[in-house]
Design an enzyme around this catalytic site. Structure first.
Site, PDB file in Angstrom:
ATOM      1  N   ASP A  32       0.868  -1.174   0.000  1.00  0.00           N
ATOM      2  CA  ASP A  32       0.000   0.000   0.000  1.00  0.00           C
ATOM      3  C   ASP A  32       0.909   1.229   0.000  1.00  0.00           C
ATOM      4  O   ASP A  32       2.143   1.112   0.105  1.00  0.00           O
ATOM      5  CB  ASP A  32      -0.914  -0.038   1.237  1.00  0.00           C
ATOM      6  CG  ASP A  32      -2.192   0.778   1.038  1.00  0.00           C
ATOM      7  OD1 ASP A  32      -2.244   1.611   0.108  1.00  0.00           O
ATOM      8  OD2 ASP A  32      -3.139   0.587   1.813  1.00  0.00           O
ATOM      9  N   ALA A  33       0.337   2.413  -0.123  1.00  0.00           N
ATOM     10  CA  ALA A  33       1.132   3.635  -0.252  1.00  0.00           C
ATOM     11  C   ALA A  33       2.102   3.780   0.921  1.00  0.00           C
ATOM     12  O   ALA A  33       1.699   3.749   2.091  1.00  0.00           O
ATOM     13  CB  ALA A  33       0.222   4.850  -0.335  1.00  0.00           C
TER      14      ALA A  33
END
Length: 493
Positions: A257-258
């Site tokens: 994820d980011a």
């Protein structure tokens, strides 16, 4: 550090390109140029208009030294990100119909539109179960709360998406169904015993793997029962290497994820998180922060032995394999007019009507907007979709701040409230509730009936505890606003 090693590491970076209504992709141009010069392995696109996205994706592929993965989060159709593309209802709304073919068709339509724009990687579907109303992230994004049924739906969605030449992405491993805090604010911890997580939460991911899902996204969540170090899954070798790779036999692409989210950057930089994520088992590093800093940290880690060279080579091979899989050009099916018309019909079909029937609208319809999400950062649809759809149908619909004598028909209150990244709460603000109550009192003083429209997960509008005629439209996206506008006009005088 050899030049080849630097090029290999650069291919594992996936920066985010953001579009703005005012300047398009102009503000992102320095990042684009830097990323292409470094030789990144792909991009995530956030926002844009179909033609500009198509032109940008083509430019990126032509200027890159290797095939790129062009990703976008299209859980609710291509229109979720890209203007004039087809928006679709949330997954929960579609699955509530009990028609798995509608889910497959939604996945196919989304993938076809994505391909025509050069987007070859859809960061969906959500495989997390809908277990807790207190969860600030999931809501109507989920396919349901029954693990086995969700597994079947996940497999159907993935098959339909990837049949159109677009990678699917099962997220967020090993499941964020049980979180009650937001990774966009802090690191959540799930204290559920391992046997429960493996029996329920992991089941949709096992189904995704069995269905040949091309990629999987990790969760920025700590699971002490799965890794006693309490590291988030994104940074956990125990969860990614042992559980996912060894036990569950997943050998395709794994994306973080980011890496700029507070859940992984509160005690470290995004560049440090990038090193730990790659070491743990991630192949591609989404939104790794400043690119030179991330690449420099990865180079240092490879030089000093923190990163295993073979671990890096595995990730390079996986990324290239899937970029090549998605790269054959234009022999894919394009969406037809019937496809896009079906998207609007689906939005109408998923509307839910509760309590008394919606009364006929007046020749003039007044609507007030109450926005529980106006304090949440992020790009969202404007709030005019309901009145625009009603005007198109010949009704003189107006947005007002309060009911007036100009209309004697029902007064419409449109409540925008949903589970959103960064919102960090699962209940309506007190001022939101007060605003709705005031509008109802004002309408009743004019002897006018009230109709509520819930534009978000249905659990938000039900918090009002009211029995007025209610339309549940599942999200605030423009496609669902327009469906709600048509729904208000279903009852004729």
């Amino acid at each position: 550090m050899s030049e080849q090693s630097r090029r290999d590491l650069a291919q594992l970076l996936l920066p985010v390109i953001r579009w703005t209504p005012e300047r398009g992709f102009v503000e992102a141009r320095p990042l684009i140029d830097q990323a292409l010069a470094l030789g990144v392995g792909g991009f995530q696109l956030v926002g844009g208009e179909q033609d500009s996205v198509r032109a940008l994706a083509k430019e990126l592929q032509l200027k890159s030294r290797h095939p790129l993965l062009i990703a976008a989060e299209l859980e609710r159709g291509a229109g979720q990100q890209f203007a004039s593309a087809t928006g679709l209802p949330p997954l929960a709304a579609i699955t509530a119909l009990g028609d798995i073919e509608s889910l497959r068709r939604a996945a196919r339509l989304t993938a076809r539109e994505a391909r025509t724009m050069g987007v070859n990687w859809n960061l969906g579907p959500v495989c997390d179960l809908d277990m807790l109303s207190e969860n600030p992230l999931i809501g109507a994004r989920a396919l349901g709360n029954d693990a086995r049924k969700v597994g079947q739906l996940v497999a159907a969605w993935i098959e339909a998406c990837q049949a159109e030449g677009v990678l699917a992405c099962a997220k967020h491993f090993p499941g964020i169904a049980r979180v009650t805090t937001d990774p966009h604010r802090e690191l959540p911890t799930v204290d559920t015993p391992a046997d429960q997580l493996k029996e329920l939460d992991l089941h949709p991911f096992r189904a995704a793997i069995a269905g040949g899902v091309a990629s999987m996204m990790t969760a920025h969540v700590s699971y002490p029962a799965l890794d006693s170090s309490r590291e988030p899954a994104t940074l956990s070798r125990e969860m990614l290497q042992w559980l996912l790779r060894q036990q569950l036999k997943f050998d395709n692409l794994l994306v973080s994820d980011a890496l700029t989210l507070p859940a992984v950057t509160t005690t470290r930089t995004a560049a440090e998180a990038a090193v730990l994520a790659l070491r743990a088992g991630c192949d591609v590093l989404l939104d790794p922060g400043e690119l030179e800093a991330a690449l420099g940290a990865l180079e240092t880690a490879l030089d000093d032995g923190t990163l295993d060279p073979e671990r890096v080579r595995q990730s390079v091979r996986r990324r290239l394999k899937w970029a090549q899989w998605a790269s054959p050009p234009n022999d894919w099916r394009r969406p037809s007019g019937a496809d896009t018309a079906w998207g609007a019909l689906l939005a109408d079909k998923v509307l839910r009507f509760e309590h008394d029937p919606v009364p006929p609208m007046g020749a003039v319809t007044e609507m007030a907007v109450v926005d529980d999400d106006d304090d949440v950062l992020g790009r969202r649809a404007d709030r005019t979709g309901i009145v625009d759809a009603m005007r198109l149908a010949g009704n003189d619909a107006r947005i007002v701040s309060a009911p007036t004598p100009a209309s004697g028909g029902p007064f419409v209150i449109a409540l925008f409230a949903d589970y959103l990244p960064g919102k960090g709460r699962h209940t309506l603000r007190p001022d939101t509730i007060a605003a709705v109550n005031t509008l109802i009192e004002q309408a009743e003083a004019l002897q006018r009936s009230v109709v509520l429209v819930g534009l978000g997960d249905p659990r938000w509008v039900t918090q009002l505890g009211m029995t007025h005629p209610t339309i549940l439209a599942w999200s605030g996206d423009r496609v669902m606003q327009q469906a709600a506008g048509r729904g208000l006009l279903r009852t004729k005088r």
